[in-house]
Design a protein around this motif. Structure first.
Motif: not given
Lengths: 432, 465
Positions: A1-27
């Motif tokens: 099973x993929x580590x959800x904490x690691x995945x959350x960091x990856x997704x938040x980084x992607x959202x930031x890279x795409x221009x998000x000022x703030x972001x939240x993920x629920x996995x």
């Protein structure tokens, strides 16, 4: 099973890279195994494996939300792009925000392994127990399952909560039958952690099956009267929960249509009523310990001695109104009991009904409700006399919680709430 | 999605028991404006594959979200394991599946894309109009919501079906102060139905039609502000054609779902008996109807059965149930394609499709004129049913009828009755049919359903205050 904490960091980084000022993920990632009984026979064994990602981006004070059920890199990248596109299309709103970092925590609740063979044994035993002890009962549908999930809520402020939880659940829909006579359907549902006890002995199911058999040969009431209603614990929780939804949730507080909009810390109900949200209580099974806005859930009072102590507001609604956000997003509720035993409550009723289920339309904005009293009984001269059919009740939720005559001394915990019976006056009861 | 059919068909050639496999994707988009503020702007996508296997009278089912060939094979293996586990652990069950022929249906229209910007721009323009045109509102909510189910189904008996069921709707919810100071509310589906954004929102007159519908709803709300509560008790009523579908679905439809019949529903004792006035005919339509295409057409169900109309009441006599293959075999009936699953992870359940009371010959004006003292009920919010046939609907709008004429408007109330008693009181049916399709039916899983009917004159129990 993929580590959800690691995945959350990856997704938040992607959202930031795409221009998000703030972001939240629920996995979340989990599996579920479910046995089904239909029409009295075991029929189906179902297993489900599912992952899900919900992401929210705030960009230039505009918000987009998207959810997908895949952790695959391409699916996630596509979702990030769509989330930002949704934010770009949105309308500016100063109230948008994400939770601030306090102290991150990892929670583990319940059991993370289950015993399929023993669960099947307990289900067969349950069917046999019901058939032997309650011969008039037909179980129309029984669903018994075990679910295990891991959830992670994280945001770009560094917030990261995780919860692993696993527990069993049982749902039974049943009715009683004799010849061509049959009752309304009844429902039982609860969660549990182990298979040590025969399932029929958990909570007060025997009372429910016994009561259903007594519902046969129901009679309608003649005419109409205003009287007392004795609400079962679940029924009372539904009345109170519907009132809270109607009067203290986001939309009615934001748009000011709630009659309770200016009533924080003032009396809104009988002083006998205290309603507390208790997600962290050890008796609660499968309760989420993570607030959906990215906080740790805490216990708190909705109503204390009749006084409104909290609205049920999200972080967004809180920022819109300047009122405090709710301390937990949870349906685990405790309502304090009273001093009078149930038997004495029944004896005190000259004319009224004992209601266990309400089939009604959505309440009006002011709390007016009307609907059919299901699985209910007539009470006359201090005694339950007969089951009811085609009986309607109508009233107003605000008036009903102000007209509480007494709450029972008995206070029952079913793993998701702690509730008493409630005697309520001034309800219109009408028959044919 | 259709390209997955080769893998599924290859896997099914090795099936030694009745087996079906389904790849499914559900999508949704929703925009919510609360008094001008965008409080909802979300979309969702859920996809995966499922397999269901029948052995010794038991079903094994498994589903997963991964769609690569290895994962698809694993799902089929897991379903077989589950079926074997029940078959090995329990005595063989006397259950079989009704024989059916292979069905074929391939959706062949392009699936258009729409953007959140299109949804928001339309909602915002409409909201601007409502704010100006409806000055006495204390709150207004506009929701544009779309959902779609795309399914690829292959069965071991040869069915191949690729179906898509898209829906889109615009809702308007209005609140205002009533004459007694309390808040009253009305809502309606302003536009939408089976299809996509372009079918309802981008035509030249789309916005004008929405504005006209908003004006009409506002006028009704202002009438309701002066409304009275009905007298509780049994009353002569006209249920508007917008309510008849709810009657067909809730009051009768659920009781004749064969799984609920096996669970003891009242319909079990009434097959072949008079359960309604002779003028009542009730059909669960599959796709084409005498009144045009059904609002949510179903061509092949999720067991691979070709969908046909299910006649439930004919000339007042209960003539059939809605079945899956297993209950059809049990009752010695033909399955008409009522087994439907909501998401990839759900097993097919017996569900309604497009359930309607058929129109009669009366004119609404004559029906109203025929009542001295009663009610004309025009809007409902929700309904619930019971296996006993006892039903209730929330009523959001209506009028008194006095001496054959509409009188004072009504506030919110509820009606209830017992279906097979109430249907015997039907004395007039209007000559039109109104369909509705925006809601979900709830039964373990949600499910989009269509419902319809004419205006109905009957007796029901009405709640007062």
């Amino acid at each position: 099973m993929k580590d959800l904490k690691e995945l959350s960091v990856e997704i938040l980084d992607l959202l930031k890279q795409e221009g998000a000022d703030d972001a939240m993920v629920t996995l979340s990632s989990g599996s579920m195994t479910e046995f089904n009984v239909d029409g009295g026979d075991l029929s189906l064994l179902r297993t489900l494996f599912n992952d899900s990602v919900a992401m929210m981006a705030i960009k230039d004070k505009k918000k987009g939300v998207i959810s997908v059920n895949s952790f695959e890199a391409d699916d996630v990248k596509n979702a990030v792009k769509n989330c930002i596109e949704a934010a770009n299309s949105a309308i500016e709103d100063e109230a948008l925000a994400i939770s601030e970092l306090t102290e991150n925590e990892d929670f583990l609740t319940g059991i993370t392994k289950f015993d399929r063979e023993k669960l099947l044994y307990r289900i067969k035993e349950y069917m046999d127990d019901v058939a032997r002890d309650y011969p008039k009962i037909i179980i129309e549908q029984l669903i018994v399952s075990y679910g295990m999930s891991e959830r992670c809520v994280a945001n770009t402020n560094g917030v990261c909560y995780t919860q692993q939880s696993g527990y069993y659940s049982l749902y039974s829909m049943f009715s009683a039958h004799e010849g061509e006579n049959g009752t309304s359907f009844n429902g039982i549902s609860f969660d549990f952690y182990d298979l040590d006890t025969p399932l029929i002995e958990i909570n007060r199911q025997r009372e429910d099956y016994e009561r259903a058999e007594k519902e046969l040969y129901a009679k309608a009431i003649d005419g109409k009267f205003v009287g007392k209603v004795l609400a079962s614990p679940d029924m009372f929780a539904e009345f109170v929960g519907t009132a809270l939804d109607n009067f203290i949730s986001d939309s009615v507080i934001i748009d000011g249509t709630s009659p309770w909009r200016e009533k924080l810390n003032t009396k809104v109900a009988s002083e006998k009523l205290s309603v507390r949200c208790i997600p962290t209580d050890e008796r609660m099974i499968g309760a989420s310990l993570i607030h959906s806005d990215g906080y740790k859930n805490e216990d708190f009072d909705f109503i204390r001695d009749g006084v409104l102590k909290s609205f049920d507001l999200s972080l967004y609604a809180s920022n819109r109104t300047g009122l405090e956000r709710v301390k937990a997003t949870s349906s685990c509720i405790e309502i304090d009991g009273g001093e009078t035993p149930l038997d004495e409550l029944i004896k005190s009723i000259d004319k009224g009904i004992f209601i266990c289920r309400f089939s009604g339309g959505a309440p009006a904005s002011n709390g007016d409700i009307s609907g059919v009293a299901k699985n209910s009984f007539m009470i006359e001269n201090g005694e339950i006399t007969h089951a009811l059919t085609e009986t309607m009740i109508s009233g107003n939720l605000e008036e009903m919680i102000n007209n509480i005559v007494e709450l029972s001394k008995e206070n029952f915990c079913d793993g998701s709430s702690v509730l008493p019976y409630a005697l309520i006056d001034g309800v219109t009861i009408s028959g044919k | 999605m259709i390209e997955q059919n080769r893998l599924l068909r290859t896997l099914l050639t090795a099936a030694d028991s009745p087996t079906e496999m389904r790849v499914q994707e559900n999508t949704g988009r929703k925009v919510i404006l609360l008094s001008g503020s965008l409080v909802g702007n979300s979309s969702n996508n859920s996809k995966g594959v499922s397999a269901r296997v029948f052995k010794n009278g038991y079903w094994g089912f498994s589903a997963g979200s991964a769609l690569d060939p290895k994962s698809v094979r694993a799902v089929l293996r897991a379903a077989n394991k589950n079926a074997n586990f029940l078959a090995d652990s329990l005595p063989a069950k006397d259950a079989s599946l009704a024989p059916v022929s292979a069905a074929s249906y391939l959706f062949n229209k392009p699936i258009p894309n729409s953007t959140p910007k299109e949804f928001i721009d339309f909602a915002k323009e409409f909201d601007d109009y409502v704010e100006k045109a409806c000055p006495k509102l204390t709150s207004r909510t506009i929701v544009v919501t779309a959902d779609s189910m795309e399914k690829l189904l292959c069965t071991s008996f040869g069915t191949l079906s690729h179906s898509v069921m898209p829906r889109i709707y615009l809702y308007l919810i209005m609140s205002a102060d009533a004459s007694d100071g309390s808040t009253i509310e009305l809502f309606d589906v302003i536009t939408g139905g089976y299809g996509y954004f372009g079918d309802y929102f981008t035509k030249q007159d789309s916005m004008e039609k929405c504005k006209a519908a908003a004006d009409s709803l506002y006028e009704e709300l202002m009438q309701k502000a002066q409304g009275i509560f009905p007298d509780a008790g049994v009353a002569d009523v006209i249920l508007d054609s917008t309510l008849a579908g709810m009657l067909a679905h809730e009051a009768v439809g659920h009781t004749v779902e064969a799984d609920l019949v096996l669970g003891g529903s009242v319909a079990g004792h009434n097959l072949g008996k008079q359960v309604a006035s002779e003028m009542v005919n009730l059909v669960d339509f599959a796709n084409d109807t005498p009144y045009g295409l059904a609002p949510l057409p179903v061509y092949v169900d999720d067991e691979g059965v070709k969908a046909k109309d299910a006649w439930l009441i004919k000339d007042g006599i209960l003539t059939g149930f809605m079945n899956n293959r297993e209950t059809a075999a049990h009752f010695d009936m033909e399955p008409y394609g009522n087994a439907r699953a909501y998401s990839f992870g759900d097993e097919p359940l017996i569900r309604m499709r497009n359930t309607a009371i058929l129109p009669g010959k009366d004119k609404l004006e004559d029906m109203i004129a025929s009542i001295d003292n009663g009610y004309y009920l025009t809007r409902t919010g929700n309904g619930q049913a019971d296996t006993t046939g006892e039903f209730m609907f929330g009523i959001n709008m209506g009028y008194e009828i006095k001496n054959g004429k509409l009188a004072r408007p009504l506030r919110d109330t509820t009606i209830s009755g017992v279906a097979f008693d109430m249907l015997k009181t039907v004395t007039m049916l209007s000559d039109n049919i109104t369909w509705e399709s925006s809601g979900f039916c709830g039964k373990k899983q949600p499910m989009p359903v269509g419902l319809g009917g004419p205006a109905v004159k009957c007796k029901v129990n009405i709640g007062g205050r």
